[in-house]
Scaffold this active site. Structure first.
Site, mmCIF file in Angstrom:
data_model
loop_
_atom_site.group_PDB
_atom_site.id
_atom_site.type_symbol
_atom_site.label_atom_id
_atom_site.label_comp_id
_atom_site.label_asym_id
_atom_site.label_seq_id
_atom_site.Cartn_x
_atom_site.Cartn_y
_atom_site.Cartn_z
ATOM 1 N N SER A 34 38.028 43.389 34.571
ATOM 2 C CA SER A 34 39.022 44.257 35.202
ATOM 3 C C SER A 34 39.080 44.105 36.718
ATOM 4 O O SER A 34 40.162 44.171 37.307
ATOM 5 C CB SER A 34 38.751 45.719 34.828
ATOM 6 O OG SER A 34 37.432 46.098 35.186
ATOM 7 N N ASP A 89 28.855 42.691 35.352
ATOM 8 C CA ASP A 89 28.554 43.882 34.564
ATOM 9 C C ASP A 89 27.443 44.702 35.201
ATOM 10 O O ASP A 89 27.378 45.916 35.020
ATOM 11 C CB ASP A 89 28.162 43.485 33.143
ATOM 12 C CG ASP A 89 29.300 42.776 32.423
ATOM 13 O OD1 ASP A 89 30.439 43.263 32.523
ATOM 14 O OD2 ASP A 89 29.057 41.743 31.789
ATOM 15 N N GLY A 100 29.971 40.644 29.450
ATOM 16 C CA GLY A 100 30.503 41.726 28.640
ATOM 17 C C GLY A 100 31.791 41.345 27.944
ATOM 18 O O GLY A 100 32.111 41.858 26.876
ATOM 19 N N GLU A 107 32.556 31.114 32.832
ATOM 20 C CA GLU A 107 32.455 31.728 34.151
ATOM 21 C C GLU A 107 31.369 31.052 34.976
ATOM 22 O O GLU A 107 31.577 30.712 36.143
ATOM 23 C CB GLU A 107 32.158 33.223 34.015
ATOM 24 C CG GLU A 107 33.331 34.040 33.511
ATOM 25 C CD GLU A 107 32.941 35.493 33.264
ATOM 26 O OE1 GLU A 107 33.706 36.369 33.678
ATOM 27 O OE2 GLU A 107 31.882 35.753 32.660
#
Length: 225
Positions: A34, A89, A100, A107
């Protein structure tokens, strides 16, 4: 094991400040989650204003967001990231736990390849020590073997179950994820080395010594660490 929390305003502040560090002509690693999504949206606005960049997405999610934002995309085969912007996270003493969203293998590949790695997070991700379960992406056939190996290291392994379908989570790479609880991790580097050595383990979610800057969104602004 998706970690949530923090305010949207904090995430936007961190994401915007990271996006502001991107300059014309750069190749940018586009993280997942997010707060990283806030950076992608901000970069999209800057592209609309004339910023010339190319993005390397780390997941299906970040690829879709980048396409929606009209950010031109490339690959690690074609370019090296000047900067990567990614979330976390949990953050403790400059080290991270990620995964998560089950995208930590890609990544880590992109983040480690970048000349500069910026972590974006909100205050809820800060901790004195790393203590949440560490995701380990594994080959499907290796899951039971890796679970036994993790238990031998003192961890409590749990195969991650999907939330909207029966069965386990399947990563973008076609693998499974085992969440490994170790309690407080006193020596992240040592544990990272042990997990990397497990046969059948593709990648783990400990990001040790990779972050160049950690941008933490607060109610008042952004704390840079």
């Amino acid at each position: 094991m998706k970690q949530s929390g923090g305010t949207e305003a904090q995430k936007r502040r961190a994401g915007k400040q990271a996006a502001d560090a991107v300059e014309d002509g750069m190749v940018v690693g586009l993280g997942t989650g997010s707060t990283a999504a806030a950076s992608i949206r901000e970069l999209g606005q800057r592209v609309e204003e004339g910023l010339d960049i190319r993005g390397i997405p780390t997941s299906y999610q970040s690829r879709q967001l980048a396409r929606e934002a009209d950010i031109p995309l490339t690959t690690l085969e074609e370019a090296t990231p000047d900067v990567a912007i990614d979330g976390a996270d949990q953050v403790a003493a400059g080290d991270l736990i990620k995964g998560g969203g089950a995208a930590h293998a890609r990544e880590k590949l992109v983040d480690a390849a970048a000349d500069r790695f910026l972590v974006v997070a909100d205050e809820t991700k800060l901790s004195p020590t790393l203590d949440i379960p560490v995701p380990v992406e594994v080959l499907p056939d290796a899951a039971p073997v890796v679970q036994r190996q993790v238990a031998a290291l003192g961890g409590e392994p749990t195969l991650r179950a999907a939330e909207r379908k029966d069965g386990p989570v399947v990563t973008d790479n076609g693998n499974l994820v085992i969440d490994c609880a170790f309690g407080e991790i006193a020596e992240p580097a040592a544990l990272a080395e042990e997990l990397s050595a497990l046969p059948g383990a593709v990648e783990h979610g400990l990001f040790v010594g990779l972050a160049d800057e950690i941008l933490v969104g607060t109610d008042d602004g952004v704390d840079v660490r």
